[in-house]
Design a protein around this motif. Structure first.
Motif, PDB file in Angstrom:
ATOM      1  N   ARG A   8      -4.770  11.810 -10.012  1.00 16.79           N
ATOM      2  CA  ARG A   8      -4.625  12.647  -8.835  1.00 16.79           C
ATOM      3  C   ARG A   8      -3.962  13.969  -9.207  1.00 16.79           C
ATOM      4  N   LEU A  38       2.009   0.557 -11.584  1.00 16.52           N
ATOM      5  CA  LEU A  38       0.738   0.538 -10.863  1.00 16.52           C
ATOM      6  C   LEU A  38      -0.236  -0.458 -11.451  1.00 16.52           C
ATOM      7  N   HIS A  98      -3.745  -0.815 -10.235  1.00 16.22           N
ATOM      8  CA  HIS A  98      -3.859   0.048  -9.060  1.00 16.22           C
ATOM      9  C   HIS A  98      -3.716   1.535  -9.418  1.00 16.22           C
ATOM     10  N   ARG A 111       0.834  -1.209   0.000  1.00 11.18           N
ATOM     11  CA  ARG A 111       0.000   0.000   0.000  1.00 11.18           C
ATOM     12  C   ARG A 111       0.869   1.259   0.000  1.00 11.18           C
ATOM     13  N   ALA A 112       2.011   1.196   0.698  1.00 11.92           N
ATOM     14  CA  ALA A 112       2.917   2.348   0.715  1.00 11.92           C
ATOM     15  C   ALA A 112       3.486   2.609  -0.680  1.00 11.92           C
ATOM     16  N   GLN A 113       3.840   1.528  -1.378  1.00 13.25           N
ATOM     17  CA  GLN A 113       4.354   1.702  -2.738  1.00 13.25           C
ATOM     18  C   GLN A 113       3.294   2.291  -3.654  1.00 13.25           C
ATOM     19  N   ILE A 114       2.076   1.808  -3.545  1.00 11.34           N
ATOM     20  CA  ILE A 114       1.000   2.314  -4.399  1.00 11.34           C
ATOM     21  C   ILE A 114       0.794   3.809  -4.169  1.00 11.34           C
ATOM     22  N   ARG A 115       0.799   4.196  -2.901  1.00 11.13           N
ATOM     23  CA  ARG A 115       0.627   5.635  -2.608  1.00 11.13           C
ATOM     24  C   ARG A 115       1.773   6.447  -3.200  1.00 11.13           C
ATOM     25  N   ARG A 116       2.987   5.926  -3.020  1.00 10.39           N
ATOM     26  CA  ARG A 116       4.153   6.670  -3.520  1.00 10.39           C
ATOM     27  C   ARG A 116       4.151   6.729  -5.046  1.00 10.39           C
ATOM     28  N   TRP A 117       3.835   5.610  -5.691  1.00  6.10           N
ATOM     29  CA  TRP A 117       3.813   5.589  -7.164  1.00  6.10           C
ATOM     30  C   TRP A 117       2.724   6.508  -7.714  1.00  6.10           C
ATOM     31  N   ARG A 118       1.574   6.523  -7.050  1.00  4.03           N
ATOM     32  CA  ARG A 118       0.509   7.426  -7.502  1.00  4.03           C
ATOM     33  C   ARG A 118       0.937   8.888  -7.359  1.00  4.03           C
ATOM     34  N   ARG A 119       1.664   9.170  -6.296  1.00  2.00           N
ATOM     35  CA  ARG A 119       2.138  10.545  -6.113  1.00  2.00           C
ATOM     36  C   ARG A 119       3.151  10.906  -7.198  1.00  2.00           C
TER      37      ARG A 119
END
Length: 357
Positions: A72, A64, A67, A11-19
């Motif tokens: 964003r 991603l 995901h 989940r941390a990777q997904i958040r970082r990649w989305r950012r």
């Protein structure tokens, strides 16, 4: 290991990649907006940078996979940069973009490729070079304006605080501040005029004489005095001889030898003087405003110090951004210098007032 063989992202990777994805999309938009306000080579370079950011965007999109989620918004600073790029697009925005590229964390992120980290580093140098072009095109009027305003702020704050600390009336402080404003502005304007005129005259004296090209066809090819010209300009003997032979054998180069060289863009003496006068006056007016509005004593001193402090922070930050330095550090340095000068004169005023009493 291919993308399909990677373990499921955390989940941390997904958040970082989305950012990262959002930031790359926003940065590409910034470069496209900047390109829309330019032509020629600069426009092409900025569009290439946008394309490179698009490749980085695709990298995070691929990682991603399912995901990726809804698009964003980029970081606040990138959105602000985009807003500035759409409305202004000048060297100030390029300087901010230069600092944005320098903040890239790809070098320390194992999910970013080494090529992406290298790209971001090179992008910073590209934007730095574009910003340098813009800085070199900034006329002497801007330089005189920024530093004139800063000088007005510091010198007149020191003057009114020093005089006010002696215990004289508020009216005396007001008239002293106005006298300091006029004297300083006239001095700055005259000094800037002389400085810029002298610099232009030095540049004029350094320009090659265009009539010299008329003598080239009549030179003795064997003696080749032309080579001495190139040696005087910094070439070694072999390079000078080779270049002189090339010029003598190619008539088209004779006209290109002494092009109408452009002056360093320092502005004219008159424009620099007028700019310096008005910017110094605008800066010097701020410390006097509390007395203009009828304040006096400690209240006037504190208000003047607060108003000038805010102005010093602003001018310091602007100079920091344009020079590629950390704006906060430059702003605080400007504030410390201004307050330091004012504090010295205030203490001296207190001491003088006590002695007189």
């Amino acid at each position: 290991m291919g993308v399909n063989d990677r373990p499921a992202p955390t989940r941390a990777q997904i958040r970082r990649w989305r950012r990262y994805l959002a930031d790359e999309r926003a940065e590409a938009a910034v470069y496209r907006d900047l390109a829309s306000r330019r032509t020629g080579e600069e426009r092409a370079i900025l569009l290439e940078l946008a394309e490179a950011e698009g490749r980085h965007e695709e990298h995070w999109r691929t990682l991603l996979g399912e995901h990726v989620g809804y698009p964003r918004r980029g970081a606040l600073r990138t959105r602000v940069l985009g807003w500035l790029a759409r409305r202004f697009g000048g060297v100030f925005v390029l300087a901010l973009a230069q600092r944005a590229e320098a903040r890239s964390s790809y070098a320390a992120d194992e999910d970013a490729t080494s090529a992406m980290a290298a790209d971001e580093q090179i992008h910073g140098e590209v934007v730095r070079s574009l910003a340098t072009r813009g800085r070199s095109r900034m006329s002497g009027m801007f330089r005189a304006g920024v530093f004139g305003a800063n000088d007005g702020l510091v010198s007149n704050l020191a003057l009114v605080l020093g005089i006010g600390a002696t215990g004289v009336s508020g009216q005396t402080v007001l008239f002293t501040g106005i006298a300091g404003l006029l004297a300083g502005a006239l001095s700055m304007g005259a000094g800037e005029y002389v400085s810029v005129r002298s610099q232009r005259e030095l540049l004029e004296a350094s320009r090659p004489d265009p009539s010299t090209a008329e003598a080239i066809p009549h030179l003795d090819v064997d003696a080749n005095e032309l080579a001495l010209v190139y040696r005087a300009r910094g070439m070694n003997a072999e390079e000078a001889q080779a270049h002189a032979r090339e010029v003598l054998s190619a008539p088209a180069l004779r006209h290109a030898e002494h092009p109408e060289s452009e002056f360093e863009e320092i502005g004219t003496g008159l424009s620099a003087a007028v700019s310096s006068f008005f910017f110094f006056a605008s800066g010097a007016l701020l410390p006097v405003l509390p007395w203009v509005f009828g304040l006096s004593g400690t209240t006037a001193v504190l208000v003047a110090a607060a108003v000038v402090g805010l102005a010093l922070l602003l001018t310091g930050a602007v100079v920091g951004v344009l020079s590629g330095a950390p704006p906060l550090r430059r702003a605080l340095r400007q504030l410390a210098i201004g307050y330091g000068a004012a504090a010295v004169t205030y203490v001296l005023g207190l001491a003088f007032g006590t002695t007189v009493a």
